[in-house]
Scaffold this motif. Structure first.
Motif, PDB file in Angstrom:
ATOM      1  N   CYS A   1      48.241 -37.595  11.637  1.00 41.99           N
ATOM      2  CA  CYS A   1      48.842 -36.869  12.764  1.00 41.99           C
ATOM      3  C   CYS A   1      50.279 -36.438  12.436  1.00 41.99           C
ATOM      4  O   CYS A   1      50.717 -35.349  12.819  1.00 41.99           O
ATOM      5  CB  CYS A   1      48.827 -37.733  14.018  1.00 41.99           C
ATOM      6  N   GLY A   2      51.000 -37.303  11.715  1.00 42.84           N
ATOM      7  CA  GLY A   2      52.363 -36.946  11.309  1.00 42.84           C
ATOM      8  C   GLY A   2      52.390 -35.727  10.409  1.00 42.84           C
ATOM      9  O   GLY A   2      53.272 -34.860  10.520  1.00 42.84           O
TER      10      GLY A   2
ATOM     11  N   ALA B   1      42.484 -33.288  21.347  1.00 41.04           N
ATOM     12  CA  ALA B   1      43.660 -34.114  21.092  1.00 41.04           C
ATOM     13  C   ALA B   1      44.505 -33.537  19.952  1.00 41.04           C
ATOM     14  O   ALA B   1      45.741 -33.502  20.028  1.00 41.04           O
ATOM     15  CB  ALA B   1      43.237 -35.546  20.767  1.00 41.04           C
ATOM     16  N   ILE B   2      43.842 -33.078  18.895  1.00 46.69           N
ATOM     17  CA  ILE B   2      44.574 -32.467  17.784  1.00 46.69           C
ATOM     18  C   ILE B   2      45.222 -31.157  18.226  1.00 46.69           C
ATOM     19  O   ILE B   2      46.367 -30.836  17.863  1.00 46.69           O
ATOM     20  CB  ILE B   2      43.625 -32.220  16.588  1.00 46.69           C
ATOM     21  N   ASP B   3      44.505 -30.375  19.039  1.00 46.30           N
ATOM     22  CA  ASP B   3      45.073 -29.143  19.590  1.00 46.30           C
ATOM     23  C   ASP B   3      46.323 -29.445  20.406  1.00 46.30           C
ATOM     24  O   ASP B   3      47.342 -28.760  20.295  1.00 46.30           O
ATOM     25  CB  ASP B   3      44.040 -28.440  20.464  1.00 46.30           C
TER      26      ASP B   3
ATOM     27  N   LEU C   1      57.208 -38.824  17.566  1.00 49.80           N
ATOM     28  CA  LEU C   1      56.508 -40.092  17.343  1.00 49.80           C
ATOM     29  C   LEU C   1      55.738 -40.500  18.594  1.00 49.80           C
ATOM     30  O   LEU C   1      54.581 -40.969  18.510  1.00 49.80           O
ATOM     31  CB  LEU C   1      57.507 -41.184  16.963  1.00 49.80           C
ATOM     32  N   GLY C   2      56.339 -40.311  19.759  1.00 51.53           N
ATOM     33  CA  GLY C   2      55.631 -40.607  21.005  1.00 51.53           C
ATOM     34  C   GLY C   2      54.408 -39.735  21.176  1.00 51.53           C
ATOM     35  O   GLY C   2      53.362 -40.204  21.647  1.00 51.53           O
ATOM     36  N   LEU C   3      54.516 -38.469  20.785  1.00 52.26           N
ATOM     37  CA  LEU C   3      53.369 -37.564  20.871  1.00 52.26           C
ATOM     38  C   LEU C   3      52.252 -38.001  19.934  1.00 52.26           C
ATOM     39  O   LEU C   3      51.065 -37.942  20.294  1.00 52.26           O
ATOM     40  CB  LEU C   3      53.820 -36.137  20.535  1.00 52.26           C
ATOM     41  N   ILE C   4      52.615 -38.444  18.740  1.00 51.53           N
ATOM     42  CA  ILE C   4      51.607 -38.919  17.781  1.00 51.53           C
ATOM     43  C   ILE C   4      50.880 -40.147  18.319  1.00 51.53           C
ATOM     44  O   ILE C   4      49.641 -40.255  18.235  1.00 51.53           O
ATOM     45  CB  ILE C   4      52.283 -39.218  16.426  1.00 51.53           C
ATOM     46  N   VAL C   5      51.641 -41.084  18.872  1.00 52.52           N
ATOM     47  CA  VAL C   5      51.031 -42.292  19.451  1.00 52.52           C
ATOM     48  C   VAL C   5      50.084 -41.915  20.581  1.00 52.52           C
ATOM     49  O   VAL C   5      48.969 -42.438  20.693  1.00 52.52           O
ATOM     50  CB  VAL C   5      52.124 -43.258  19.944  1.00 52.52           C
ATOM     51  N   LEU C   6      50.528 -40.979  21.442  1.00 53.01           N
ATOM     52  CA  LEU C   6      49.682 -40.537  22.550  1.00 53.01           C
ATOM     53  C   LEU C   6      48.392 -39.908  22.034  1.00 53.01           C
ATOM     54  O   LEU C   6      47.308 -40.153  22.582  1.00 53.01           O
ATOM     55  CB  LEU C   6      50.449 -39.535  23.408  1.00 53.01           C
ATOM     56  N   ALA C   7      48.499 -39.100  20.979  1.00 52.77           N
ATOM     57  CA  ALA C   7      47.311 -38.461  20.423  1.00 52.77           C
ATOM     58  C   ALA C   7      46.333 -39.491  19.849  1.00 52.77           C
ATOM     59  O   ALA C   7      45.113 -39.403  20.057  1.00 52.77           O
ATOM     60  CB  ALA C   7      47.722 -37.455  19.339  1.00 52.77           C
TER      61      ALA C   7
ATOM     62  N   SER D   1      43.048 -56.311   9.354  1.00 53.92           N
ATOM     63  CA  SER D   1      43.676 -55.482   8.321  1.00 53.92           C
ATOM     64  C   SER D   1      43.060 -54.087   8.278  1.00 53.92           C
ATOM     65  O   SER D   1      43.765 -53.090   8.038  1.00 53.92           O
ATOM     66  CB  SER D   1      43.533 -56.162   6.950  1.00 53.92           C
ATOM     67  N   VAL D   2      41.737 -54.019   8.520  1.00 50.44           N
ATOM     68  CA  VAL D   2      41.076 -52.715   8.548  1.00 50.44           C
ATOM     69  C   VAL D   2      41.565 -51.903   9.736  1.00 50.44           C
ATOM     70  O   VAL D   2      41.808 -50.696   9.641  1.00 50.44           O
ATOM     71  CB  VAL D   2      39.542 -52.889   8.593  1.00 50.44           C
ATOM     72  N   ALA D   3      41.735 -52.565  10.894  1.00 52.67           N
ATOM     73  CA  ALA D   3      42.234 -51.874  12.088  1.00 52.67           C
ATOM     74  C   ALA D   3      43.643 -51.343  11.862  1.00 52.67           C
ATOM     75  O   ALA D   3      43.969 -50.201  12.219  1.00 52.67           O
ATOM     76  CB  ALA D   3      42.210 -52.818  13.292  1.00 52.67           C
ATOM     77  N   VAL D   4      44.491 -52.177  11.240  1.00 54.42           N
ATOM     78  CA  VAL D   4      45.866 -51.734  10.949  1.00 54.42           C
ATOM     79  C   VAL D   4      45.852 -50.565   9.981  1.00 54.42           C
ATOM     80  O   VAL D   4      46.605 -49.591  10.138  1.00 54.42           O
ATOM     81  CB  VAL D   4      46.686 -52.905  10.377  1.00 54.42           C
ATOM     82  N   LEU D   5      44.993 -50.656   8.962  1.00 51.13           N
ATOM     83  CA  LEU D   5      44.901 -49.581   7.979  1.00 51.13           C
ATOM     84  C   LEU D   5      44.461 -48.269   8.649  1.00 51.13           C
ATOM     85  O   LEU D   5      44.991 -47.193   8.340  1.00 51.13           O
ATOM     86  CB  LEU D   5      43.916 -49.967   6.879  1.00 51.13           C
ATOM     87  N   ASN D   6      43.499 -48.360   9.582  1.00 50.65           N
ATOM     88  CA  ASN D   6      43.045 -47.160  10.290  1.00 50.65           C
ATOM     89  C   ASN D   6      44.159 -46.560  11.141  1.00 50.65           C
ATOM     90  O   ASN D   6      44.318 -45.336  11.213  1.00 50.65           O
ATOM     91  CB  ASN D   6      41.839 -47.507  11.176  1.00 50.65           C
ATOM     92  N   ILE D   7      44.928 -47.441  11.792  1.00 53.48           N
ATOM     93  CA  ILE D   7      46.033 -46.949  12.623  1.00 53.48           C
ATOM     94  C   ILE D   7      47.085 -46.261  11.767  1.00 53.48           C
ATOM     95  O   ILE D   7      47.586 -45.185  12.102  1.00 53.48           O
ATOM     96  CB  ILE D   7      46.653 -48.116  13.416  1.00 53.48           C
ATOM     97  N   VAL D   8      47.432 -46.901  10.638  1.00 56.36           N
ATOM     98  CA  VAL D   8      48.427 -46.298   9.737  1.00 56.36           C
ATOM     99  C   VAL D   8      47.927 -44.967   9.196  1.00 56.36           C
ATOM    100  O   VAL D   8      48.661 -43.975   9.144  1.00 56.36           O
ATOM    101  CB  VAL D   8      48.760 -47.268   8.577  1.00 56.36           C
ATOM    102  N   SER D   9      46.646 -44.933   8.807  1.00 60.16           N
ATOM    103  CA  SER D   9      46.066 -43.705   8.270  1.00 60.16           C
ATOM    104  C   SER D   9      46.068 -42.594   9.322  1.00 60.16           C
ATOM    105  O   SER D   9      46.414 -41.443   9.029  1.00 60.16           O
ATOM    106  CB  SER D   9      44.635 -43.981   7.799  1.00 60.16           C
ATOM    107  N   SER D  10      45.706 -42.951  10.557  1.00 59.24           N
ATOM    108  CA  SER D  10      45.700 -41.950  11.626  1.00 59.24           C
ATOM    109  C   SER D  10      47.110 -41.466  11.937  1.00 59.24           C
ATOM    110  O   SER D  10      47.331 -40.275  12.189  1.00 59.24           O
ATOM    111  CB  SER D  10      45.067 -42.551  12.890  1.00 59.24           C
ATOM    112  N   THR D  11      48.075 -42.394  11.909  1.00 58.29           N
ATOM    113  CA  THR D  11      49.466 -42.010  12.163  1.00 58.29           C
ATOM    114  C   THR D  11      49.977 -41.045  11.109  1.00 58.29           C
ATOM    115  O   THR D  11      50.640 -40.042  11.410  1.00 58.29           O
ATOM    116  CB  THR D  11      50.366 -43.258  12.212  1.00 58.29           C
ATOM    117  N   ILE D  12      49.655 -41.341   9.843  1.00 59.30           N
ATOM    118  CA  ILE D  12      50.083 -40.455   8.761  1.00 59.30           C
ATOM    119  C   ILE D  12      49.424 -39.086   8.885  1.00 59.30           C
ATOM    120  O   ILE D  12      50.075 -38.039   8.725  1.00 59.30           O
ATOM    121  CB  ILE D  12      49.760 -41.081   7.394  1.00 59.30           C
TER     122      ILE D  12
END
Length: 357
Positions: free
Chosen positions: A134-135, A61-63, A91-97, A121-132
């Motif tokens: 990948c960004g 996925a990262i590749d 942004l769409g690519l990041i969400v897909l990843a 809140s933990v789930a949201v934090l994980n999503i934000v962290s993963s988005t950052i």
């Protein structure tokens, strides 16, 4: 020391022979980024089939994120200045990843997800962290693409400046030389002595020719019509010098709306004049300019003396610059946006040049 380092970096990024090493280095970086899957805590290494499958999905996925951005999104949008479409697709690519990574790790029964607290809140934090995260990977790969593009552009600009200066200097030396001026002045003297009206025309055309070479040819771009006017003056002067010589210049399309670097066509015309002198038959040069949509088509046909030898150095036929130098300048000015075809027959010599404008 700095120049040597810059050379090493640019060579590693641009040299086709080092493509494999570049990809291997990238895979090593991705491996180091994704290897944390095997640790729940710094001292708890877990290597199980489930974790290996989870890591493989994460790695791929990262590749995908890096390669799609570097080879598809950045060239198509970012390098062309289309920032908003790039941000949206990135942004769409990041969400897909992120969705791909989460789905694969869930399907492969990653134990880390089972032990996570069911706290929104933990789930949201994980999503934000993963988005950052990948960004940052997307931003890093985009930066690398921009840096590579910047190096290529700088090289091209430097080579183009050198090639343009060299071609202009050689052109001025080969076109306007004492022998050429002497012939024109001698023709003027003969015409004036005979009180021929062509004498004034010779003076006018010679003045226009000199003005182009000393002023217009030093500009970055000029109108195609100015180039054609110069070639018309040059061929008219040649016609006055030679009794058995004729030429035509055909124009089709919106010629006045085309701006081009100077001195693109003159070497071919000079070559046509230089190699078609025939004491027995009438020699000719026919030029054709056609603008069709966003493409300029130039064709130069000239006659060849019947007794011309077959062992001429064809690489040096084109206007004193040499075919190699002209091809190089076209590659720098119109990379992947031109085609050049040369047809050398026994009785004629034809140059066909097409440019995307």
């Amino acid at each position: 020391m700095t120049d040597n380092t810059e050379h090493i970096i640019s060579d590693f990024l641009l040299n086709p022979r080092k493509r494999v090493y570049r990809h291997l280095l990238l895979q090593l970086v991705v491996f180091l980024i994704t290897i944390n899957v095997f640790w729940d805590t710094p001292d708890a290494l877990i290597i199980t089939p489930a974790r290996i499958r989870s890591w493989a999905g994460y790695f791929l996925a990262i590749d995908m994120l890096i390669y799609v951005n570097a080879y598809l999104l950045a060239p198509r949008y970012l390098l062309k200045g289309r920032l908003l479409p790039y941000l949206i697709t990135a942004l769409g690519l990041i969400v897909l990843a992120i969705v791909t990574i989460g789905t694969l790790q869930t399907l492969f029964d990653d134990t880390r997800f089972e032990s996570m607290p069911a706290n929104p809140s933990v789930a949201v934090l994980n999503i934000v962290s993963s988005t950052i995260s990948c960004g940052l990977l997307v931003a890093g790969s985009s930066t690398l693409v921009l840096f590579k593009h910047w190096i290529v552009d700088n090289r091209r600009i430097n080579e183009l400046e050198a090639a343009t200066l060299q071609s202009e200097l050689k052109f001025l030396k080969s076109q306007i030389n004492p022998h050429f001026l002497f012939n024109m002045l001698n023709n003027m003297y003969v015409l004036i002595r005979k009180e021929r009206p062509e004498a004034a025309d010779v003076v006018y055309r010679l003045e226009d020719l000199l003005r182009y070479q000393l002023n217009d040819s030093m500009q970055d771009k000029i109108r195609l019509s100015s180039d054609i006017r110069f070639m018309n003056d040059f061929l008219n002067l040649e016609k006055i010098r030679r009794d058995s010589f004729c030429f035509t210049i055909t124009q089709e399309g919106n010629i006045d709306g085309v701006w081009l670097p100077p001195l693109l066509f003159i070497p071919f015309v000079e070559n046509a004049v230089k190699h078609n002198t025939d004491s027995e038959n009438t020699s000719f040069v026919h030029l054709r300019f056609r603008v069709q949509e966003h493409r300029l088509i130039f064709q130069c046909d000239n006659s060849k003396p019947v007794a011309e030898g077959d062992d001429d150095d064809k690489s040096a036929r084109v206007g004193g610059l040499g075919l190699k130098n002209i091809k190089r300048r076209l590659e720098l000015l119109y990379p992947n946006r031109h085609s050049l075809e040369i047809i050398d027959n026994k009785q004629s010599y034809t140059v066909k040049l097409e440019l995307d404008i």
